[in-house]
Design a protein around this motif. Structure first.
Motif, PDB file in Angstrom:
ATOM      1  N   ALA A 250      -6.018  -7.444  -4.308  1.00  0.00           N
ATOM      2  CA  ALA A 250      -6.743  -6.685  -3.288  1.00  0.00           C
ATOM      3  C   ALA A 250      -7.537  -7.616  -2.384  1.00  0.00           C
ATOM      4  O   ALA A 250      -7.643  -7.393  -1.171  1.00  0.00           O
ATOM      5  CB  ALA A 250      -7.664  -5.667  -3.959  1.00  0.00           C
TER       6      ALA A 250
ATOM      7  N   HIS B  40      -5.477   4.202  -6.064  1.00  0.00           N
ATOM      8  CA  HIS B  40      -4.749   2.968  -5.788  1.00  0.00           C
ATOM      9  C   HIS B  40      -4.981   1.955  -6.903  1.00  0.00           C
ATOM     10  O   HIS B  40      -4.041   1.301  -7.380  1.00  0.00           O
ATOM     11  CB  HIS B  40      -5.204   2.382  -4.444  1.00  0.00           C
ATOM     12  CG  HIS B  40      -4.345   2.789  -3.292  1.00  0.00           C
ATOM     13  ND1 HIS B  40      -3.557   1.912  -2.606  1.00  0.00           N
ATOM     14  CD2 HIS B  40      -4.148   3.993  -2.712  1.00  0.00           C
ATOM     15  CE1 HIS B  40      -2.908   2.545  -1.638  1.00  0.00           C
ATOM     16  NE2 HIS B  40      -3.262   3.820  -1.680  1.00  0.00           N
TER      17      HIS B  40
ATOM     18  N   GLN C 296      -1.351  -1.124   1.287  1.00  0.00           N
ATOM     19  CA  GLN C 296      -2.735  -1.408   1.682  1.00  0.00           C
ATOM     20  C   GLN C 296      -2.782  -2.188   2.996  1.00  0.00           C
ATOM     21  O   GLN C 296      -3.638  -1.936   3.854  1.00  0.00           O
ATOM     22  CB  GLN C 296      -3.444  -2.176   0.572  1.00  0.00           C
ATOM     23  CG  GLN C 296      -3.683  -1.341  -0.681  1.00  0.00           C
ATOM     24  CD  GLN C 296      -4.227  -2.145  -1.840  1.00  0.00           C
ATOM     25  OE1 GLN C 296      -4.771  -3.229  -1.644  1.00  0.00           O
ATOM     26  NE2 GLN C 296      -4.058  -1.633  -3.053  1.00  0.00           N
TER      27      GLN C 296
ATOM     28  N   ALA D 160      -9.165   6.095  -3.165  1.00  0.00           N
ATOM     29  CA  ALA D 160      -9.185   4.642  -3.344  1.00  0.00           C
ATOM     30  C   ALA D 160      -9.045   4.279  -4.818  1.00  0.00           C
ATOM     31  O   ALA D 160      -8.337   3.325  -5.179  1.00  0.00           O
ATOM     32  CB  ALA D 160     -10.475   4.073  -2.772  1.00  0.00           C
TER      33      ALA D 160
ATOM     34  N   TYR E 173      -4.715  -1.209   6.509  1.00  0.00           N
ATOM     35  CA  TYR E 173      -5.652  -2.099   7.207  1.00  0.00           C
ATOM     36  C   TYR E 173      -5.217  -2.348   8.651  1.00  0.00           C
ATOM     37  O   TYR E 173      -6.050  -2.388   9.565  1.00  0.00           O
ATOM     38  CB  TYR E 173      -5.758  -3.438   6.480  1.00  0.00           C
ATOM     39  CG  TYR E 173      -6.594  -3.416   5.220  1.00  0.00           C
ATOM     40  CD1 TYR E 173      -7.913  -2.983   5.241  1.00  0.00           C
ATOM     41  CD2 TYR E 173      -6.072  -3.860   4.003  1.00  0.00           C
ATOM     42  CE1 TYR E 173      -8.688  -2.988   4.097  1.00  0.00           C
ATOM     43  CE2 TYR E 173      -6.850  -3.864   2.845  1.00  0.00           C
ATOM     44  CZ  TYR E 173      -8.154  -3.421   2.901  1.00  0.00           C
ATOM     45  OH  TYR E 173      -8.917  -3.431   1.766  1.00  0.00           O
TER      46      TYR E 173
ATOM     47  N   ARG F  15      -7.142  -7.864   1.641  1.00  0.00           N
ATOM     48  CA  ARG F  15      -8.325  -7.555   2.454  1.00  0.00           C
ATOM     49  C   ARG F  15      -8.781  -8.776   3.255  1.00  0.00           C
ATOM     50  O   ARG F  15      -9.233  -8.655   4.399  1.00  0.00           O
ATOM     51  CB  ARG F  15      -9.459  -7.069   1.570  1.00  0.00           C
ATOM     52  CG  ARG F  15     -10.717  -6.684   2.351  1.00  0.00           C
ATOM     53  CD  ARG F  15     -11.880  -6.356   1.428  1.00  0.00           C
ATOM     54  NE  ARG F  15     -13.098  -6.102   2.187  1.00  0.00           N
ATOM     55  CZ  ARG F  15     -13.895  -7.063   2.659  1.00  0.00           C
ATOM     56  NH1 ARG F  15     -13.580  -8.344   2.440  1.00  0.00           N
ATOM     57  NH2 ARG F  15     -14.990  -6.752   3.353  1.00  0.00           N
TER      58      ARG F  15
ATOM     59  N   PHE G 141      -6.869   6.434   2.882  1.00  0.00           N
ATOM     60  CA  PHE G 141      -6.143   6.255   1.626  1.00  0.00           C
ATOM     61  C   PHE G 141      -5.291   7.482   1.300  1.00  0.00           C
ATOM     62  O   PHE G 141      -4.218   7.360   0.701  1.00  0.00           O
ATOM     63  CB  PHE G 141      -7.115   5.953   0.485  1.00  0.00           C
ATOM     64  CG  PHE G 141      -7.507   4.503   0.402  1.00  0.00           C
ATOM     65  CD1 PHE G 141      -6.693   3.594  -0.252  1.00  0.00           C
ATOM     66  CD2 PHE G 141      -8.670   4.047   0.992  1.00  0.00           C
ATOM     67  CE1 PHE G 141      -7.032   2.252  -0.318  1.00  0.00           C
ATOM     68  CE2 PHE G 141      -9.029   2.714   0.931  1.00  0.00           C
ATOM     69  CZ  PHE G 141      -8.206   1.800   0.269  1.00  0.00           C
TER      70      PHE G 141
END
Length: 304
Positions: free
Chosen positions: A224, A198, A170, A195, A174, A228, A146
């Motif tokens: 998010a 963010h 993000q 984190a 990832y 994710r 991050f």
């Protein structure tokens, strides 16, 4: 090798590729034949080709790297420094950097304290002078990622542009670190400054909208979760490729006859009309999902 096993097709294929590696015909870093090439060159089934490459990975002769395929493993370079000098050069930063490199290349499970110590040329117990253990290492890995993917201040104009940027940053994190979804929880988040920054940045982007504090929080969590969730699918594919040595397109080739049979049955006309690229391009899928979600938020705000 047991004489009875030497006649097994996957062992014969593995032996042929092994001979090329030992003789120097295939050098460190060079790609070995893909499963599709093995099927064509040796006249075996896809499952046999996959198993043959798995034998070579288990022997430590090859390694599968996402985006590069299966290549001949490079030998470990001999260290010229004494253990004492290596211990003296050890820092938390070097430990974390090494852990990142191992996790990115081989998955989070490979980044054990023992493995990192071996990469650094020190005794495993040396690491515990800098880290309390595995949990702290994982926290530092997440913080490092991050930290390397900050959100700018003040960022682009407009709430929508800000939310799009947060999602894309993000997503890049990832994609560059496929193990990251395993350590990011939306229900039990890690209370790590980088984190949390963010989350704070994204909440700030929503601060002037006609939303309650609960709605703003849910919006941040929903976005998010979207990013994710797709990233977790990409992680699963990376792990499957690493474990089988079979890329996604090769996996589909192996199922080609079965898929064609199902689609030709007439039971799934809508599925049969879907182009392959539409579901395999995760970057495009993210953009689609993000756009539709934000369209809904914009319509909701306009209705108020």
């Amino acid at each position: 090798m047991d004489p009875d096993e030497s006649d097994r097709p996957y062992l014969r294929v593995a032996g042929a590729i092994r001979s090329r590696i030992v003789s120097g015909d295939l050098r460190p870093g060079e790609r070995v034949p893909s499963t599709r090439q093995v099927v064509r060159d040796f006249g075996v089934a896809m499952a046999t080709a996959t198993r043959a490459l798995a034998v070579l990975r288990d022997e430590g002769l090859v390694v599968t790297r996402p985006g590069s395929g299966t290549v001949v493993r490079s030998p470990e370079p001999p260290s010229r420094r004494s253990p004492r000098s290596r211990d003296r050069d050890l820092t938390t930063g070097r430990i974390v950097a090494t852990g990142l490199a191992v996790a990115d290349a081989e998955g989070l499970e490979a980044a054990s304290m023992r493995r990192i110590a071996a990469e650094l040329g020190v005794a495993p117990m040396s690491l515990y002078r800098y880290l309390a253990g595995r949990e702290e290492l994982e926290h530092l890995l997440v913080r490092a990622v991050f930290r390397a993917h900050p959100l700018p201040e003040p960022g682009p104009a407009g709430w929508r542009a800000k939310l799009e940027l947060a999602c894309r940053v993000q997503w890049r994190a990832y994609r560059r670190h496929p193990w990251l979804p395993e350590l990011v929880s939306l229900t039990r988040p890690l209370l790590l400054p980088e984190a949390m920054s963010h989350t704070e940045w994204t909440l700030k982007a929503l601060a002037r909208l006609d939303l309650s504090p609960a709605e703003r929080a849910r919006e941040v969590i929903a976005l998010a979760s979207l990013v994710r969730g797709l990233a977790a699918s990409a992680t699963a594919e990376t792990r499957a490729e690493r474990e089988t040595g079979q890329a996604n397109d090769q996996w589909w080739v192996a199922l080609d006859d079965e898929v064609r049979g199902l689609m030709a049955s007439g039971h799934y006309p809508q599925l049969a009309s879907v182009p392959e690229r539409a579901v395999q391009d995760l970057d495009a899928l993210l953009e689609h999902a993000m756009a539709r979600h934000l369209d809904g938020l914009a319509a909701h705000l306009a209705g108020r």
